[in-house]
Each structure stands twice: as structure tokens, then as C-alpha cells.
Design an enzyme around this catalytic site. Sequence first.
Site, PDB file in Angstrom:
ATOM      1  N   MET A 289      11.142   0.766  -1.773  1.00  9.48           N
ATOM      2  CA  MET A 289      11.394  -0.639  -1.423  1.00  9.48           C
ATOM      3  C   MET A 289      12.643  -1.161  -2.128  1.00  9.48           C
ATOM      4  SD  MET A 289       7.799  -2.707  -1.561  1.00  9.48           S
ATOM      5  CE  MET A 289       6.232  -1.964  -1.181  1.00  9.48           C
TER       6      MET A 289
ATOM      7  N   GLU B 265      -2.345  -3.730  -3.644  1.00 14.72           N
ATOM      8  CA  GLU B 265      -1.418  -3.281  -4.687  1.00 14.72           C
ATOM      9  C   GLU B 265      -1.470  -4.208  -5.888  1.00 14.72           C
ATOM     10  OE1 GLU B 265       3.381  -2.515  -5.405  1.00 14.72           O
ATOM     11  OE2 GLU B 265       2.628  -2.924  -3.392  1.00 14.72           O
TER      12      GLU B 265
END
Length: 380
Positions: free
Chosen positions: A126, A245
Site C-alpha cells: 500500500m 486489520e
Amino acid sequence: MIPRTLFEHEHDEFRQTVRRFLAERCEPFHAQWEQEHQVPRDIWLCAGELGMLTISTPEAYGGLGLDRRFSMIVTEEIARACVSGLAGFGVHDICAGYLLNFGTELQKQRWLPPMASGECIAAIAMTEPDTGSDLQAITTRARLEGDHSVLNGAKTFISNGTHCDLIVVVAKTGNSGKGSQDISLILVEGGSPGLSRSKPLRKIGMNAQDTTMLFFEEVRVPRENVLGGLPGQGFYQLMKELAWERLGIAIGSIAGCQAVLESTLDYTRGRSVFGKPIIEFQNSRFKLAELKAEIAIGQSFVDRCMELLLQQQLSAQASAAAKMWCSELYSRVVDACLQLHGGNGYMLEYPVARHYLDHRVNRIFGGANDIMRELIARTL
């Protein structure tokens, strides 16, 4: 304090299995892994044999098909043992979640079984050198050329970056100018031509955690490797998995708090100053009592969030609050407990010193805590 009621007998048995694996196969070797900046691949294979890697993946795809409480146990025990090199297990599990929830049937069959066994190690790419929490600002781009996507860009802070065989890459695939609608998740094989990796990044902590930069230069990926088969769905897919997460970070943080408190209680009972144990001084007892109360409060909130997750009712704001509050509590606990150790708190032979080095990133990854405050503030 309040007993935990979240777990059943089979969870307790699994916890003992995980704890035994960490004590025998990981803790004695973790210092060596810190020097090597990575965990050996055979540890991944052993963890796969024990079902520790992608626990909630259905049996049809090589997993155990169990609930997220088993994943919670793995996270808690890794934090308790302070074997931070295994933090990549959580990243691997998150990648399995992307595939399970959004992948095509072909993508699931191809990748999930070897991920469950530890033969395939997964990473998610990411963050970029110039872009952190603002995912819509990424510059990594994939252009279409016939039956392939051609990927160019750079990613940083990649957990499992050295070993990864599968990379879930966040990339721009559109030009609509609508930000989130231009983002896709692309599945890239670790041996793809044009993909290169940096040496392990030098960090102030978590030194056994395999962390690198990844570089994509004209990397050709089959068009069907867009997660789910349709471009432009990446931002939605990321947001759907972020609640788990962030809860995982909260779980690890509160378990780390508890581990630090327990080791500090042992230390203050056995260490004497001015002729009596440190714990017999009122200042020490009161400080430890405050920490115990705060940890109990945090644990109750985390357990409630897990209950909501199991019911598919956990909100983004609740997971953000758990991540923010528990990770900041971890910092307060570590700082206070290190102080009670005196000079020994700065020595790596004591658990509190290892937690001191490894805990700080919890307030950054998964979305920096100021971003969590912004998410919570939107509910005001």
C-alpha cells in the site's frame, strides 16, 4: 478483574499449542532472526502445519474454516512472547481475507491453499515513499496492454517483503479523477520480471520482521490478476478489511500491555530498594494498580469488538477507537513499567526493553492514530 468469556475449550487448547510452538521454535532463536532481519521460511511451514496462518480460510481452500477467535489467539500469543518477527503472520492473514472475500474462484483456488500451508507467503503493498495514509494519492499505476496490466511504481514498509511469493498491490488503474474509483488491487507473483526488492529496511524496533521496499518497473501481470476480476474495486475492498486489520493491532497491543505488566510485577516483587521490594512502595503499587485497571478496560472493549466482528457488526469507527486507544495505552504501560525497572529496563535481557523497541509502530501502521481520530470525529 472481570474473567474473559470470549473463548471456549477448543480455543484454550489451541492457545496451548501456539504457546508451545512459540516457546520451542521461536523464542530461543528470535535474537538471531533480529540480526538476519527475517524469520526463516521453515517457521512459516511449521506454522502452516499447525493451522496458524489462515485459520478462517475454509477447508475447501486449505484452511481450517474456524472463527476469528483462533486468529485472535495467535496475535495475542505472539505479542505475549514478544516475538515481533512473526508480525508478518497477521499481514499474511489479511491478504488471505482479501482473496477469500473478493477473489474470483480461480484466484482462491490458486493462492489460498499454499498460503494456508506456508508455502506461499503474502504481502500487501500500500504505502509509497511519498504517500502514507492517503491511499487515494498513490502514484503506482497499472496500464492495460492487451491481456496484461503493466505495473510501474514503488512501495515501502512492506512486511514480508523479502520472502513474499504473492503481493497484493494497490495501484491506480483508471483516470476518472474520482480517486477511489480509480484504484484496484492487483495480484503480483514474487518472481515477476521487473520486480525488485531493497535490502531489509533499518528500523528502531521489530528487527526480526522482514520489511523492505518493492520496485515495479514494467511488471507485466495477467489481466485476470485484478482482485475480483473487475478494476476500480480496490478502495472498497481495502475499506472492508480495515476493520479486522485495526482490531488486530488493538488485540496485539492489549496483549502486549498484559505481558509487560506481568513481567513488571515479577520484577518489582523480586527487586529490593532501601531494604524492601519495589512493589511495597505506595507509588509503585498505585502505578501498577492504575495500569491493571486500564488494561482490564481495554481488554473488555477489545473482546466486545471481537464479538461484534463475529456477528459482522463491527463498525469502522469502533475498530479505529480500539486501535487508537489500545496502541496508546501500550505506550503508557511500557513507559511506566520500564521506569519501574530502573537501569535494567534499558537492558534487552528484560522483556520490557524488547517491548519498548517493538511497540511504537502500533500507533502508526494500520492508519496513523491521528487518522483514527479523524474517523472517530466524523461520528460526532
